[in-house]
Design a protein around this motif. Sequence first.
Motif, PDB file in Angstrom:
ATOM      1  N   ARG A 292      27.019  43.457  20.667  1.00 29.87           N
ATOM      2  CA  ARG A 292      27.695  44.512  21.432  1.00 29.87           C
ATOM      3  C   ARG A 292      28.954  44.953  20.712  1.00 29.87           C
ATOM      4  O   ARG A 292      29.683  44.126  20.158  1.00 29.87           O
ATOM      5  CB  ARG A 292      28.055  43.988  22.821  1.00 29.87           C
ATOM      6  CG  ARG A 292      26.876  43.796  23.749  1.00 29.87           C
ATOM      7  CD  ARG A 292      27.217  42.919  24.927  1.00 29.87           C
ATOM      8  NE  ARG A 292      27.435  41.539  24.506  1.00 29.87           N
ATOM      9  CZ  ARG A 292      27.737  40.542  25.321  1.00 29.87           C
ATOM     10  NH1 ARG A 292      27.870  40.778  26.616  1.00 29.87           N
ATOM     11  NH2 ARG A 292      27.903  39.323  24.863  1.00 29.87           N
TER      12      ARG A 292
ATOM     13  N   ASP B 232      21.387  52.281  18.197  1.00 28.16           N
ATOM     14  CA  ASP B 232      21.880  51.986  19.544  1.00 28.16           C
ATOM     15  C   ASP B 232      20.684  51.589  20.415  1.00 28.16           C
ATOM     16  O   ASP B 232      19.803  52.401  20.691  1.00 28.16           O
ATOM     17  CB  ASP B 232      22.572  53.225  20.122  1.00 28.16           C
ATOM     18  CG  ASP B 232      23.270  52.942  21.447  1.00 28.16           C
ATOM     19  OD1 ASP B 232      22.877  51.972  22.128  1.00 28.16           O
ATOM     20  OD2 ASP B 232      24.215  53.661  21.800  1.00 28.16           O
TER      21      ASP B 232
ATOM     22  N   TRP C  39      19.646  47.203  28.422  1.00 24.90           N
ATOM     23  CA  TRP C  39      20.008  47.331  29.840  1.00 24.90           C
ATOM     24  C   TRP C  39      18.753  47.334  30.706  1.00 24.90           C
ATOM     25  O   TRP C  39      18.753  46.764  31.798  1.00 24.90           O
ATOM     26  CB  TRP C  39      20.827  48.599  30.063  1.00 24.90           C
ATOM     27  CG  TRP C  39      22.171  48.561  29.398  1.00 24.90           C
ATOM     28  CD1 TRP C  39      22.877  47.441  29.032  1.00 24.90           C
ATOM     29  CD2 TRP C  39      22.961  49.683  28.987  1.00 24.90           C
ATOM     30  NE1 TRP C  39      24.054  47.796  28.425  1.00 24.90           N
ATOM     31  CE2 TRP C  39      24.143  49.164  28.390  1.00 24.90           C
ATOM     32  CE3 TRP C  39      22.803  51.061  29.063  1.00 24.90           C
ATOM     33  CZ2 TRP C  39      25.136  49.984  27.882  1.00 24.90           C
ATOM     34  CZ3 TRP C  39      23.802  51.883  28.567  1.00 24.90           C
ATOM     35  CH2 TRP C  39      24.954  51.344  27.983  1.00 24.90           C
TER      36      TRP C  39
ATOM     37  N   HIS D   7      32.567  51.054  22.447  1.00 28.33           N
ATOM     38  CA  HIS D   7      32.508  52.507  22.312  1.00 28.33           C
ATOM     39  C   HIS D   7      33.926  53.060  22.405  1.00 28.33           C
ATOM     40  O   HIS D   7      34.843  52.393  22.896  1.00 28.33           O
ATOM     41  CB  HIS D   7      31.625  53.071  23.433  1.00 28.33           C
ATOM     42  CG  HIS D   7      31.253  54.503  23.272  1.00 28.33           C
ATOM     43  ND1 HIS D   7      32.073  55.530  23.674  1.00 28.33           N
ATOM     44  CD2 HIS D   7      30.140  55.095  22.752  1.00 28.33           C
ATOM     45  CE1 HIS D   7      31.489  56.686  23.417  1.00 28.33           C
ATOM     46  NE2 HIS D   7      30.309  56.452  22.857  1.00 28.33           N
TER      47      HIS D   7
ATOM     48  N   LEU E 223      29.015  55.934  18.567  1.00 26.54           N
ATOM     49  CA  LEU E 223      30.012  55.146  19.282  1.00 26.54           C
ATOM     50  C   LEU E 223      31.218  55.976  19.697  1.00 26.54           C
ATOM     51  O   LEU E 223      32.257  55.432  20.077  1.00 26.54           O
ATOM     52  CB  LEU E 223      30.462  53.964  18.423  1.00 26.54           C
ATOM     53  CG  LEU E 223      29.386  52.886  18.221  1.00 26.54           C
ATOM     54  CD1 LEU E 223      29.885  51.816  17.273  1.00 26.54           C
ATOM     55  CD2 LEU E 223      28.976  52.276  19.542  1.00 26.54           C
TER      56      LEU E 223
ATOM     57  N   THR F 266      33.735  51.279  26.866  1.00 21.50           N
ATOM     58  CA  THR F 266      32.558  50.513  27.265  1.00 21.50           C
ATOM     59  C   THR F 266      31.930  49.855  26.031  1.00 21.50           C
ATOM     60  O   THR F 266      32.307  50.158  24.891  1.00 21.50           O
ATOM     61  CB  THR F 266      31.518  51.415  27.942  1.00 21.50           C
ATOM     62  OG1 THR F 266      31.085  52.420  27.010  1.00 21.50           O
ATOM     63  CG2 THR F 266      32.123  52.094  29.166  1.00 21.50           C
ATOM     64  N   TYR F 267      30.980  48.961  26.289  1.00 23.09           N
ATOM     65  CA  TYR F 267      30.308  48.286  25.178  1.00 23.09           C
ATOM     66  C   TYR F 267      28.854  48.728  25.103  1.00 23.09           C
ATOM     67  O   TYR F 267      28.194  48.905  26.122  1.00 23.09           O
ATOM     68  CB  TYR F 267      30.394  46.768  25.340  1.00 23.09           C
ATOM     69  CG  TYR F 267      31.741  46.204  24.952  1.00 23.09           C
ATOM     70  CD1 TYR F 267      32.017  45.862  23.627  1.00 23.09           C
ATOM     71  CD2 TYR F 267      32.747  46.047  25.903  1.00 23.09           C
ATOM     72  CE1 TYR F 267      33.250  45.363  23.267  1.00 23.09           C
ATOM     73  CE2 TYR F 267      33.993  45.547  25.549  1.00 23.09           C
ATOM     74  CZ  TYR F 267      34.241  45.203  24.223  1.00 23.09           C
ATOM     75  OH  TYR F 267      35.465  44.719  23.857  1.00 23.09           O
ATOM     76  N   ARG F 268      28.371  48.917  23.867  1.00 29.26           N
ATOM     77  CA  ARG F 268      26.990  49.295  23.617  1.00 29.26           C
ATOM     78  C   ARG F 268      26.309  48.202  22.799  1.00 29.26           C
ATOM     79  O   ARG F 268      26.939  47.546  21.975  1.00 29.26           O
ATOM     80  CB  ARG F 268      26.916  50.622  22.836  1.00 29.26           C
ATOM     81  CG  ARG F 268      27.658  51.765  23.504  1.00 29.26           C
ATOM     82  CD  ARG F 268      27.015  52.157  24.830  1.00 29.26           C
ATOM     83  NE  ARG F 268      27.785  53.151  25.541  1.00 29.26           N
ATOM     84  CZ  ARG F 268      27.652  54.468  25.361  1.00 29.26           C
ATOM     85  NH1 ARG F 268      26.756  54.919  24.503  1.00 29.26           N
ATOM     86  NH2 ARG F 268      28.388  55.305  26.045  1.00 29.26           N
ATOM     87  N   TRP F 269      25.011  48.056  23.037  1.00 27.85           N
ATOM     88  CA  TRP F 269      24.216  47.116  22.250  1.00 27.85           C
ATOM     89  C   TRP F 269      23.756  47.793  20.973  1.00 27.85           C
ATOM     90  O   TRP F 269      23.231  48.908  21.003  1.00 27.85           O
ATOM     91  CB  TRP F 269      23.008  46.643  23.040  1.00 27.85           C
ATOM     92  CG  TRP F 269      23.310  45.500  23.957  1.00 27.85           C
ATOM     93  CD1 TRP F 269      23.570  45.558  25.299  1.00 27.85           C
ATOM     94  CD2 TRP F 269      23.387  44.115  23.599  1.00 27.85           C
ATOM     95  NE1 TRP F 269      23.810  44.306  25.794  1.00 27.85           N
ATOM     96  CE2 TRP F 269      23.702  43.391  24.784  1.00 27.85           C
ATOM     97  CE3 TRP F 269      23.230  43.416  22.409  1.00 27.85           C
ATOM     98  CZ2 TRP F 269      23.856  42.008  24.800  1.00 27.85           C
ATOM     99  CZ3 TRP F 269      23.381  42.035  22.421  1.00 27.85           C
ATOM    100  CH2 TRP F 269      23.685  41.345  23.596  1.00 27.85           C
ATOM    101  N   ILE F 270      23.961  47.118  19.838  1.00 24.58           N
ATOM    102  CA  ILE F 270      23.634  47.659  18.520  1.00 24.58           C
ATOM    103  C   ILE F 270      22.649  46.729  17.818  1.00 24.58           C
ATOM    104  O   ILE F 270      22.791  45.507  17.859  1.00 24.58           O
ATOM    105  CB  ILE F 270      24.910  47.807  17.659  1.00 24.58           C
ATOM    106  CG1 ILE F 270      25.830  48.882  18.249  1.00 24.58           C
ATOM    107  CG2 ILE F 270      24.562  48.136  16.218  1.00 24.58           C
ATOM    108  CD1 ILE F 270      25.228  50.265  18.268  1.00 24.58           C
TER     109      ILE F 270
ATOM    110  N   SER G 288      21.072  50.116  23.469  1.00 19.26           N
ATOM    111  CA  SER G 288      21.656  49.801  24.779  1.00 19.26           C
ATOM    112  C   SER G 288      20.667  50.024  25.911  1.00 19.26           C
ATOM    113  O   SER G 288      20.529  49.177  26.804  1.00 19.26           O
ATOM    114  CB  SER G 288      22.916  50.646  25.012  1.00 19.26           C
ATOM    115  OG  SER G 288      23.877  50.396  24.019  1.00 19.26           O
ATOM    116  N   GLU G 289      19.990  51.175  25.897  1.00 18.80           N
ATOM    117  CA  GLU G 289      19.073  51.476  26.999  1.00 18.80           C
ATOM    118  C   GLU G 289      17.982  50.418  27.104  1.00 18.80           C
ATOM    119  O   GLU G 289      17.612  49.995  28.204  1.00 18.80           O
ATOM    120  CB  GLU G 289      18.462  52.864  26.803  1.00 18.80           C
ATOM    121  CG  GLU G 289      19.443  54.012  26.990  1.00 18.80           C
ATOM    122  CD  GLU G 289      20.063  54.023  28.383  1.00 18.80           C
ATOM    123  OE1 GLU G 289      19.365  53.637  29.342  1.00 18.80           O
ATOM    124  OE2 GLU G 289      21.241  54.404  28.502  1.00 18.80           O
TER     125      GLU G 289
END
Length: 654
Positions: free
Chosen positions: A219, A254, A260, A222, A173, A226-230, A256-257
């Motif tokens: 989420r 993580d 997304w 970071h 993060l 920005t925000y990342r999915w965890i 996120s990819e």
Amino acid sequence: MSDEPDLLDAHQRLLRAQRVAGLGFIDWDLATGRVIVSDETRRLLGLHPFERHLTIEDIVARVHPEDRTRLRELIAAAGEGAGEFVVDQRFVRLDGSVLWVHAHASLTRDAEGRPATLLGTILDITARKEAELALRDSEERLRLALDATGVGIWDWNLVTDTWVANDTYYEMLGYQPQHTVEPRRFWSDRIHPEDHDRIVEFMLRVRDDGISSFDIEYRIRHADGTYRWINSIGRAIRVDEQGRVVRMLGLRVDVSERKWAAERLAESEARAAHAQRLESIGQLTGGIAHDFNNLLTVIIGSAEEILEDVAQQPRLATLAKMVSTAGQRGAELTSRLLSFARRQHLAPKLIAPQTVLEGMLPLIRRSIGAHISVRALTDPDTWNAYVDPGQLEQAILNLCINARDAMPDGGELTLETGNVVLDEDLVGDDFELEPGEYALITVRDTGHGIDPNHLSQVFEPFFTTKPTGKGTGLGLSMVYGFTRQSGGTAKLHSELGHGTVVKMYLPRAAGSRGESGSGATDHGLGPRADGRAAVLLVEDDALVRHHAARLLRELDYDVIESVDGDAALRILDGGARVDLLFSDLMLPGRLKGSQLAALARKRRPGLSVLFTSGYTLQAIVQNGWADAASILLQKPYDRRQLAMKVRAALRAGG
């Protein structure tokens, strides 16, 4: 003397106990420097059994080289009065093996309080140390493996509500690793606002209700904002006597990819479904408009004839005029439907969008009223486009009228032109536009916006958010159909309370191009060819066929009627005189109008052909129903239009 055997026996038992426990004894006389050690100490340290007179250096000499300095410092401090020390120490035996001992030494003093002796014990902890080192090595390998896969490890003490984590936990993060215990709130404060309450409430339930495991996604912010999915996975590893969870270990990954990618896929599928729905609606709408044009052909033509017959009867003439006017309005409606279906007739020309827009400003200002301010931001370098200027002006005006209705209390209308280059990445998920260069016309308002639930329907015909009687719902659908038929598209973005933006993308014109036409020239009514021409009329709709036959006979043509292509070929094969084949393109049965014409010309070389359809020539050519050189009479038509097209077809010949 009787006590000596008992004392000896007790001494032997003590030695055995020391051996079993791995416990040795050391007595250092600070005044003489002499060191006395127990047999177990000699065995543990690997000292020679006959070395009776030992010094402290003899002991230190057996210490592992890496540990000697530290031991000397502890001994010196104890000798100077520190009093006591405890240390884990390595010794090297005579055979080279390494022994771990736990050493505990205490200082004793004489009657005057001066340091006298240093008494100590050593305990063999080799097995324990080797197990600890093996565990540490295993944990290190696990940590390296998890770090390599980008997995964060956390340890949550539910009693103190504190949190410890590995370096990867922070680094994923964007934070610097922390090697201190942190309150859980350090992370909970960084959870996305939309997820915060749900996650905090759940974590409190874990703490208070003793949930032994969980697997949740959320989420988190970071370090770059920005925000990342965890994905966080936790398991209880300690429970107290009352069955409450007091400690949990877990992993943070993580994802996120993956999230997304799933969101992009869902958006792409939604756009594809929307595009497919619009295409299906367009096909249905075009078919309805085509059939409606058949009816309007009869209505408008009949009203025209009645109007001529009752010209001297005002009441009937008025009624006939009303029928004719209603028919014309119906024709305008079908024209808009065909516009959405991308089957309208277009007369494209090379135009400069900024010039068209600037020329429309007076009309736009009059149409929307003084309570709305109008700004025009036209780029003089906007690329030319090859479109129907009349339809473009109608599309712009429709958008401006929509904007006016969205700003009943006033606002600002902004009209812009510019250029945009779309590459494969930008249009990859669009399902409508090809990569390339486009002229862009943007209409932006500050109105009340459109409900998000309605955004997917705004381009559908007859859909409107206006009150009943305030709109047909064909304005935006016409804009969409016009831009799609012109090789571009229309995009709409709107937020409640923040207005609406509509962008029209028009392909950049490669250069000046000639104006398109119908492929034939209308020569006016003029005199028709010498002699009485014979027309083979092929039309499956009985009302339209009887109406067209009557008009042709009134124009002094001989007419033979047929309901489909096969019947028409039988008439030709029977030897009947036919100068003109007048056929609907969309016939029932195995032969369409173009196929019938091809077979008819093989039988009658030079035969004149006139097609009729509720669709436009452009749509017909695009769908392969006929070629661009065909002469087409668009439905609905009146007697004058029929006369002009028949004479044009007869003059053009086969």
